[in-house]
Design an enzyme around this catalytic site. Structure first.
Site, PDB file in Angstrom:
ATOM      1  N   LYS A 155     -25.003  57.606  42.664  1.00 15.41           N
ATOM      2  CA  LYS A 155     -23.609  57.570  42.195  1.00 15.41           C
ATOM      3  C   LYS A 155     -23.608  56.982  40.795  1.00 15.41           C
ATOM      4  CE  LYS A 155     -21.987  58.872  46.266  1.00 15.41           C
ATOM      5  NZ  LYS A 155     -21.179  60.054  46.547  1.00 15.41           N
ATOM      6  N   LYS A 181     -30.915  60.882  47.555  1.00 16.97           N
ATOM      7  CA  LYS A 181     -30.577  62.299  47.377  1.00 16.97           C
ATOM      8  C   LYS A 181     -29.655  62.462  46.166  1.00 16.97           C
ATOM      9  CE  LYS A 181     -27.185  64.141  50.020  1.00 16.97           C
ATOM     10  NZ  LYS A 181     -25.999  63.989  49.168  1.00 16.97           N
ATOM     11  N   ASP A 183     -26.213  64.155  44.681  1.00 18.02           N
ATOM     12  CA  ASP A 183     -24.924  64.412  45.303  1.00 18.02           C
ATOM     13  C   ASP A 183     -24.662  65.916  45.369  1.00 18.02           C
ATOM     14  OD1 ASP A 183     -22.311  61.939  45.232  1.00 18.02           O
ATOM     15  OD2 ASP A 183     -22.692  63.548  46.658  1.00 18.02           O
ATOM     16  N   GLU A 184     -23.644  66.284  46.175  1.00 15.20           N
ATOM     17  CA  GLU A 184     -23.467  67.716  46.466  1.00 15.20           C
ATOM     18  C   GLU A 184     -23.063  68.525  45.234  1.00 15.20           C
ATOM     19  OE1 GLU A 184     -21.558  65.318  47.661  1.00 15.20           O
ATOM     20  OE2 GLU A 184     -19.543  65.748  46.939  1.00 15.20           O
ATOM     21  N   HIS A 273     -26.417  69.883  53.248  1.00 14.07           N
ATOM     22  CA  HIS A 273     -25.123  69.253  52.965  1.00 14.07           C
ATOM     23  C   HIS A 273     -24.027  70.279  53.286  1.00 14.07           C
ATOM     24  CE1 HIS A 273     -21.832  67.199  51.036  1.00 14.07           C
ATOM     25  NE2 HIS A 273     -22.604  66.146  50.845  1.00 14.07           N
ATOM     26  N   LYS A 313     -15.421  57.438  55.835  1.00 13.89           N
ATOM     27  CA  LYS A 313     -14.235  57.950  55.121  1.00 13.89           C
ATOM     28  C   LYS A 313     -13.887  59.395  55.489  1.00 13.89           C
ATOM     29  CE  LYS A 313     -16.589  59.802  51.021  1.00 13.89           C
ATOM     30  NZ  LYS A 313     -16.956  59.639  49.629  1.00 13.89           N
TER      31      LYS A 313
END
Ligand code: CAP
Ligand code: MG
Length: 428
Positions: A155, A181, A183-184, A273, A313
């Protein structure tokens, strides 16, 4: 000729080993007489019929290919349809979905339609290789037994350059996480080119492996058009990578089957993902369950799959997430008449479930209590959001898992583990 209720609804029909069974939640529209008529229309439109009788239909075709609605539960608005395997091209997921999850969603006779589960017959299951590694194979590769595999997602999702990205990965691995990993939505950006990111990050990975003596995994996102995904996968392998990540929905089912075949020969672990799945899995009255999608992913052969956290979340209730993880990991599944169909997976290996999304170290006790330890826990903001940064966040995650596996309360354990104490302070 083959266009009446009696032609498709047969509550005495007993499915056999050659039938694919689809279970749907059905809300008929006011113009439709009853659930029986709605289920007839679904059976027709998903197989050999259309809105009117046709001269080109024959008794031979009907007898060979007509599906049977054999279960109608008016109270729960659930139906089951048995389709002979002859209606499907066994190894072609796109065709199977175009049949049982295609036109029927748009029919006027329905207000809502939700594909709850699919039971695949032996001949269709055997048309797929399934996961290459299975849970055992992944644990053997990562050399971690008896605890969840722990990962983070770099992030911000996008924004760092290649060197900064590699540095953050190094901090997460140094702090004790097994996996980092992409991120998407990180693929190859103007400020972060795929090839350089992979080369730099895997160099750091090798350094941290040597420093810690622990196996460390990087899951780069190769999502792109198929030809580029193949090039990117080769670049990962050339740099010593053992994993790739794909966004299974946005690359499409056909590309997913092709990249799986391509990677199968290269001994690469595939992390799936599911970004965009909620566009059609979230509405409990319409679309397709994540459970049905997960079964398709086990057939195609993803090694790891995001399935929900129950406590984080993203939406996903306890029963649903647990049932998904059950059908991904068990070899024979016994169904019920509401959410689950029987499924015999034959020799298809299990998928390793992934719990990710809105998690911090403080969720670990609930995660282990609800989901067990045979899965991956991923913490994005819950790692990089630690007051002392990524490495401390990684340490706090490892400390939280150690605490729970040693039967200790987190706040008590935090008294002599400062990184966990700071996490408790921020998120407690
Ligand atoms: C988690 C995550 C994952 C979600 C996907 C994100 O980050 O990287 O993509 O977990 O949801 O971008 O939100 P955080 P799911 O840990 O910072 O939330 O696993 O439900 O498919
Ligand atoms: Mg993400």
């Amino acid at each position: 000729m083959v266009n009446k209720l009696v032609d498709y609804v047969d509550l005495d029909y007993k499915p056999n080993e050659n039938d694919l069974i689809a279970m749907y939640y059905v809300e008929k529209s006011p113009e439709c007489k009853d659930l029986e008529h709605a289920s007839m229309e679904i059976a027709k439109e998903s197989s050999i019929g259309t809105w009117t009788t046709i001269a080109t239909m024959s008794a031979e075709i009907a007898n060979k290919l007509k599906p049977s609605v054999f279960h109608i539960d008016n109270e729960n608005q659930i139906i089951k349809i048995a389709y002979t395997k002859e209606l499907f091209e066994a190894g072609n997921i796109s065709q199977i979905l175009s049949a049982i999850a295609g036109n029927i969603y748009g029919m006027r006779v329905l207000e809502n339609l939700r594909l709850l589960d699919i039971s695949f017959p032996k001949d269709i299951v055997e048309a797929y290789k399934g996961p290459k590694f299975g849970i055992e194979g992944i644990r053997k590769l990562i050399k971690v037994e008896n605890r969840p595999l722990l990962g983070t997602i770099v992030k911000p999702k996008v924004g760092l350059n290649e060197i900064e990205h590699a540095k953050v990965c190094g901090q997460a691995w140094k702090g004790g996480l097994d996996i980092v990993k992409d991120d998407e939505n990180l693929t190859s950006m103007s400020f972060n080119k795929f090839e350089k990111r992979i080369t730099e990050t895997l160099k750091v990975r090798d350094t941290i492996e040597n420093e810690t003596g622990e196996k460390k995994i990087y899951m780069p996102n190769i999502t792109a058009k198929l030809s580029i995904m193949k090039e990117r996968a080769d670049h990962v392998i050339e740099n010593g990578g053992e994993y790739v990540m794909v966004d299974i929905i946005t690359i499409g089912f056909s590309a997913l089957q092709e990249i799986k075949d391509f990677l199968d020969k290269k001994n690469v672990v595939i992390h799936a993902h599911r970004a965009m799945h909620a566009a059609f899995t979230r509405n409990k009255k319409h679309g397709m369950t994540m459970l049905a999608l997960a079964k398709i992913m086990r057939l195609i052969g993803m090694d790891q799959l995001h399935t929900g956290t129950i406590v984080g979340k993203m939406e996903g209730q306890k029963q649903e997430v647990r049932e998904i993880n059950k059908i991904l990991t068990e070899s024979k599944v016994r169904g019920n008449d509401i959410t689950l169909l029987d499924q015999d997976w034959g020799n298809i290996k299990p998928i390793l479930p992934v719990a990710s999304g809105g998690l911090s170290p403080l969720h670990v006790p609930e995660l282990i209590e609800l989901l067990g330890t045979d899965l991956v826990f991923q913490f994005g903001g819950g790692c990089h959001g630690h007051p002392d940064g990524t490495e401390a966040g990684a340490k706090a995650i490892r400390q939280a898992v150690d605490a729970v596996l040693n039967g200790r309360e987190l706040k008590n354990y935090a008294k002599n583990h400062s990184e966990l104490a700071k996490a408790v302070e921020k998120w407690g």
